[in-house]
Design an enzyme around this catalytic site. Structure first.
Site, PDB file in Angstrom:
ATOM      1  N   GLN A 101       0.830  -1.082   0.075  1.00  0.00           N
ATOM      2  CA  GLN A 101      -0.100   0.035   0.197  1.00  0.00           C
ATOM      3  C   GLN A 101       0.944   1.274   0.002  1.00  0.00           C
ATOM      4  O   GLN A 101       1.481   1.862   0.993  1.00  0.00           O
ATOM      5  CB  GLN A 101      -0.866  -0.003   1.140  1.00  0.00           C
ATOM      6  CG  GLN A 101      -2.062   1.081   1.107  1.00  0.00           C
ATOM      7  CD  GLN A 101      -3.146   0.879   1.819  1.00  0.00           C
ATOM      8  OE1 GLN A 101      -3.310  -0.013   2.706  1.00  0.00           O
ATOM      9  NE2 GLN A 101      -4.120   1.731   1.874  1.00  0.00           N
ATOM     10  N   PHE A 102       1.086   1.810  -1.081  1.00  0.00           N
ATOM     11  CA  PHE A 102       1.967   3.094  -1.378  1.00  0.00           C
ATOM     12  C   PHE A 102       1.372   4.211  -0.607  1.00  0.00           C
ATOM     13  O   PHE A 102       1.919   5.163  -0.240  1.00  0.00           O
ATOM     14  CB  PHE A 102       2.392   3.313  -2.880  1.00  0.00           C
ATOM     15  CG  PHE A 102       1.319   3.865  -3.597  1.00  0.00           C
ATOM     16  CD1 PHE A 102       1.181   5.035  -3.835  1.00  0.00           C
ATOM     17  CD2 PHE A 102       0.284   2.946  -4.255  1.00  0.00           C
ATOM     18  CE1 PHE A 102       0.317   5.775  -4.664  1.00  0.00           C
ATOM     19  CE2 PHE A 102      -0.668   3.457  -5.011  1.00  0.00           C
ATOM     20  CZ  PHE A 102      -0.701   5.010  -5.105  1.00  0.00           C
ATOM     21  N   THR A 103       0.086   4.133  -0.588  1.00  0.00           N
ATOM     22  CA  THR A 103      -0.644   5.288   0.068  1.00  0.00           C
ATOM     23  C   THR A 103      -0.279   5.695   1.389  1.00  0.00           C
ATOM     24  O   THR A 103      -0.565   6.590   1.955  1.00  0.00           O
ATOM     25  CB  THR A 103      -2.180   5.092  -0.206  1.00  0.00           C
ATOM     26  OG1 THR A 103      -2.618   3.992   0.548  1.00  0.00           O
ATOM     27  CG2 THR A 103      -2.519   5.206  -1.619  1.00  0.00           C
TER      28      THR A 103
END
Length: 144
Positions: free
Chosen positions: A76-78
């Protein structure tokens, strides 16, 4: 590297309607949302996996290691969103896919080497995550 951990009674991640990984609703497990930044390396991935494996957030102050609890790892890059300015998050803090993907895989492999039963999402895919947060318990882990 950051990992947002949720204690769950069940969880699954699907891509294009097909389940890629799941924790069945027959006990406790952990969902680990993993974010990678530019300065992360395999050693950080290993240390963070160890921290998660022994973190005492399951019922009775037990760890996943104590309870042999399954772990669902989802990239999850967010987690590296910068929302300080304006209304549109900046993703500059997140490592690019070619850097992040092997580190998320190293994190999952480090958990397996510790004895964890690990399920994973599909890196870079549009994933649908379903989970039942138990408690609720949600903890952010970071390694400097």
């Amino acid at each position: 590297m950051r990992v947002l951990v949720q204690r769950v009674s069940s969880a699954s991640v699907s891509v294009d309607g097909r389940v890629a990984g799941a924790i069945r609703p027959d006990g406790q497990g952990l969902v680990a949302f993993v974010g990678v930044t530019h300065t992360d390396d395999p050693d950080k991935a290993r240390r963070l996996a160890e921290k998660l494996w022994y973190l005492r957030i399951l019922a009775g102050e037990r760890s996943a290691a104590d309870a042999d609890a399954p772990i669902l790892v989802v990239s999850q890059f967010t987690l590296y969103a910068d929302t300080a300015k304006g209304r549109r998050p900046s993703w500059n803090g997140a490592a690019p896919g070619e850097v992040a993907e092997p580190l998320v895989a190293a994190f999952a492999e480090a958990l397996r080497s510790l004895g964890a039963q690990v399920h994973t999402g599909v890196f870079g895919a549009n994933m649908q995550v379903e989970l039942v947060n138990d408690g609720p318990v949600t903890v952010m882990l970071e390694i400097a």
